[in-house]
Design a protein around this motif. Structure first.
Motif, PDB file in Angstrom:
ATOM      1  N   GLU A  31      -9.690  -8.484 -72.616  1.00 41.73           N
ATOM      2  CA  GLU A  31      -9.150  -9.668 -72.601  1.00 41.73           C
ATOM      3  C   GLU A  31      -7.266  -9.786 -72.845  1.00 41.73           C
ATOM      4  N   ARG A  32      -7.031  -9.056 -73.563  1.00 43.29           N
ATOM      5  CA  ARG A  32      -5.552  -9.136 -73.753  1.00 43.29           C
ATOM      6  C   ARG A  32      -5.651  -8.043 -75.139  1.00 43.29           C
TER       7      ARG A  32
ATOM      8  N   ILE B  57      -7.863 -13.032 -64.226  1.00 41.83           N
ATOM      9  CA  ILE B  57      -6.712 -12.918 -64.797  1.00 41.83           C
ATOM     10  C   ILE B  57      -5.896 -14.242 -64.631  1.00 41.83           C
TER      11      ILE B  57
ATOM     12  N   PHE C  96      -4.585  -7.636 -67.200  1.00 44.36           N
ATOM     13  CA  PHE C  96      -5.425  -8.333 -68.066  1.00 44.36           C
ATOM     14  C   PHE C  96      -4.084  -8.542 -68.845  1.00 44.36           C
TER      15      PHE C  96
ATOM     16  N   TRP D 132      -1.005  -5.337 -70.144  1.00 42.74           N
ATOM     17  CA  TRP D 132      -1.348  -4.414 -69.948  1.00 42.74           C
ATOM     18  C   TRP D 132      -0.454  -3.167 -69.281  1.00 42.74           C
TER      19      TRP D 132
ATOM     20  N   THR E 232      -0.222 -12.667 -65.587  1.00 41.72           N
ATOM     21  CA  THR E 232      -0.090 -11.908 -65.924  1.00 41.72           C
ATOM     22  C   THR E 232       0.244 -11.600 -64.755  1.00 41.72           C
TER      23      THR E 232
ATOM     24  N   THR F 201     -15.140  -7.130 -71.339  1.00 37.87           N
ATOM     25  CA  THR F 201     -14.186  -6.886 -70.492  1.00 37.87           C
ATOM     26  C   THR F 201     -12.940  -7.159 -71.482  1.00 37.87           C
TER      27      THR F 201
END
Length: 474
Positions: A221-222, A373, A119, A122, A377, A219
């Motif tokens: 996201e960033r 994704i 993401f 990450w 990324t 989830t």
């Protein structure tokens, strides 16, 4: 003497029990592991000076290590295996330099690698895997951060959050890809292991007492740095893990601990050309084995989570089963490898695997999660390969994992694709019409299996040490 009947690679619960079962049946056994003490990830030994807290994992790990110390198994601890050949020669580098051993048979018990679906952000410092967080908590007695966000899927969410809270840290939130209904569907399997179920309930009670919110079907996201802290954005997602429209939540923390399941380690069995198959619910590519751990290659066995995710308890029983089967195949003492002993080990493995397989289904790779994704990324952090790079290679004609690897260098870094391979292949599958994960395949395994320096292999020498042949007469 470096010649043995059996070499076992990996000293987690599966590898140790395989070595003990084979040794007690009369085989000369060598056991290799890159850690200083046996136990693997779940039963990892604490470093000196860290007080024991009486946890079940700590007690089970200590019992495992005591049994190994009392056995005739020759243990090569702190040895990194970097090459295995078809005649079952194992090359490793340890504290005293390089060495090699040979054996009549080989058992691979190398466990798993943690999966993190990429993401935005990450790779930011302060973002770590759930498995890394457990190492800090168990072996080092160190909190992941003063304030931590725990995100991903599977039982490690509760384990990391519960242990962090018990250690005095604050878990700001838990973002779980699964829904409450997903967890309820695992209940029939969970009740088969009341001890593990009780442990999980204790963690969730501690989480609730601490007032930590759990965001189901959410989830990451960033993640972006804000001063000396991290700001994480959480998005609602559907059952496939794909982010959907809805309110985003942000949390500011010192650490983000994230994990999206486990991937079986198959480098050695792929290197030795054993037959494999793709099984999403088991973690991905696994060696094709019979019920006792035999692969398609003679005298090569696999046990534990490397044969499909089933948990530590099942891994121990599977190790015993593989060790006994190997001893029987090599003609060891028949009294130590009775039909009753094999049947008992099979029954124990199947019983304990029900729990672990239910957890594995919660951690299985979700197609929508991968499709979420972003194009910019990074997917392969070793070689800075993005999703857009992977899709460009596909458009240019890459049809399988090894073509993708050759065209983009994805998977060519120090981790040799252990971190990116599963996700990269999933992306490629969706790029190529009509392709399945079996069609796309996996990276070809190569030596060295682990990064190893030239100095570690050669030691110290001068030019005077190099043999120079005499000149031929004219």
């Amino acid at each position: 003497m470096n010649e043995f009947d059996l070499i076992v690679i990996g000293a987690g619960p599966a590898g140790v029990q395989a070595a003990l079962a084979a040794s007690s049946s009369g085989l000369a056994v060598a056991l290799f592991d890159e850690n200083a003490q046996a136990g693997g990830q779940v039963y990892r030994a604490p470093h000196g000076g860290i007080p024991a807290h009486g946890e079940a994992d700590r007690q089970a790990g200590d019992a495992l290590r005591h049994a190994l110390a009392a056995s005739l198994v020759r243990v090569f601890a702190a040895h990194s295996v970097w090459a295995v050949t078809g005649d079952y020669r194992v090359d490793a580098v340890g504290p005293d330099g390089p060495l090699h051993c040979t054996a009549r048979a080989l058992i691979v018990a190398t466990g798993t690698t943690e999966r993190v679906v990429p993401f935005d952000g990450w790779t930011t410092p302060g973002v770590i895997g759930l498995a890394a967080a457990t190492i800090l908590l168990k072996a080092q007695g160190v909190l992941p951060g003063r304030t931590t966000l725990v995100a991903g899927c599977g039982p490690l969410l509760a384990a990391v959050a519960g242990k962090t809270i018990a250690g005095g840290g604050e878990v700001v939130a838990i973002a779980d890809l699964a829904s409450s209904a997903d967890w309820l569907r695992t209940l029939p399997a969970l009740v088969t292991r009341p001890d593990l179920l009780a442990q999980g309930i204790a963690w969730w009670r501690a989480i609730r007492r601490a007032g930590t919110p759990r965001y189901a079907r959410h989830t990451l996201e960033r993640v972006e740095p804000v001063g000396e802290r991290l700001r994480a954005t959480l998005a609602p997602c559907d059952a496939s893990g794909r982010p959907v429209a809805g309110a985003r939540r942000t949390v500011d923390v010192d650490c983000v601990a994230v994990g999206h399941g486990l991937v079986p380690s198959t480098e050695i069995t792929r290197l030795l050309r054993a037959r494999h198959r793709y099984e999403r619910a088991a973690g991905g590519w696994i060696a094709d084995i019979d019920r006792d751990g035999r692969t398609s290659r003679e005298r090569l066995y696999v046990c534990g989570d490397g044969a499909g995710i089933a948990g530590a308890a099942a891994a121990a029983a599977h190790g015993t089963l593989a060790g006994l089967a190997c001893a029987r195949d090599l003609g060891a003492n028949p009294s130590g490898v009775s039909d009753a002993a094999l049947a008992s080990a099979r029954a124990a493995h199947e019983r304990d695997a029900r729990f672990g397989r239910a957890m594995a289904r919660l951690m299985a790779l979700r197609e929508g999660h991968v499709q979420g994704i972003g194009p910019d990324t990074t997917v392969c952090r070793c070689e800075d390969v993005t999703r857009a790079d992977i899709e460009a290679a596909c458009e240019a004609g890459a049809q399988d994992a090894n073509q993708l690897k050759a065209w983009t260098r994805c998977g060519m870094g120090p981790c040799q694709g252990r971190s990116c391979g599963d996700v990269a292949a999933e992306l490629l599958t969706h790029c190529v019409p009509g392709k399945t994960r079996e069609d796309v395949g996996a990276w070809s395994a190569r030596t060295p299996l682990r990064p190893v320096s030239v100095a570690a292999l050669t030691g110290t020498y001068t030019y005077d040490d190099i043999p120079i042949p005499k000149a031929a007469p004219l």
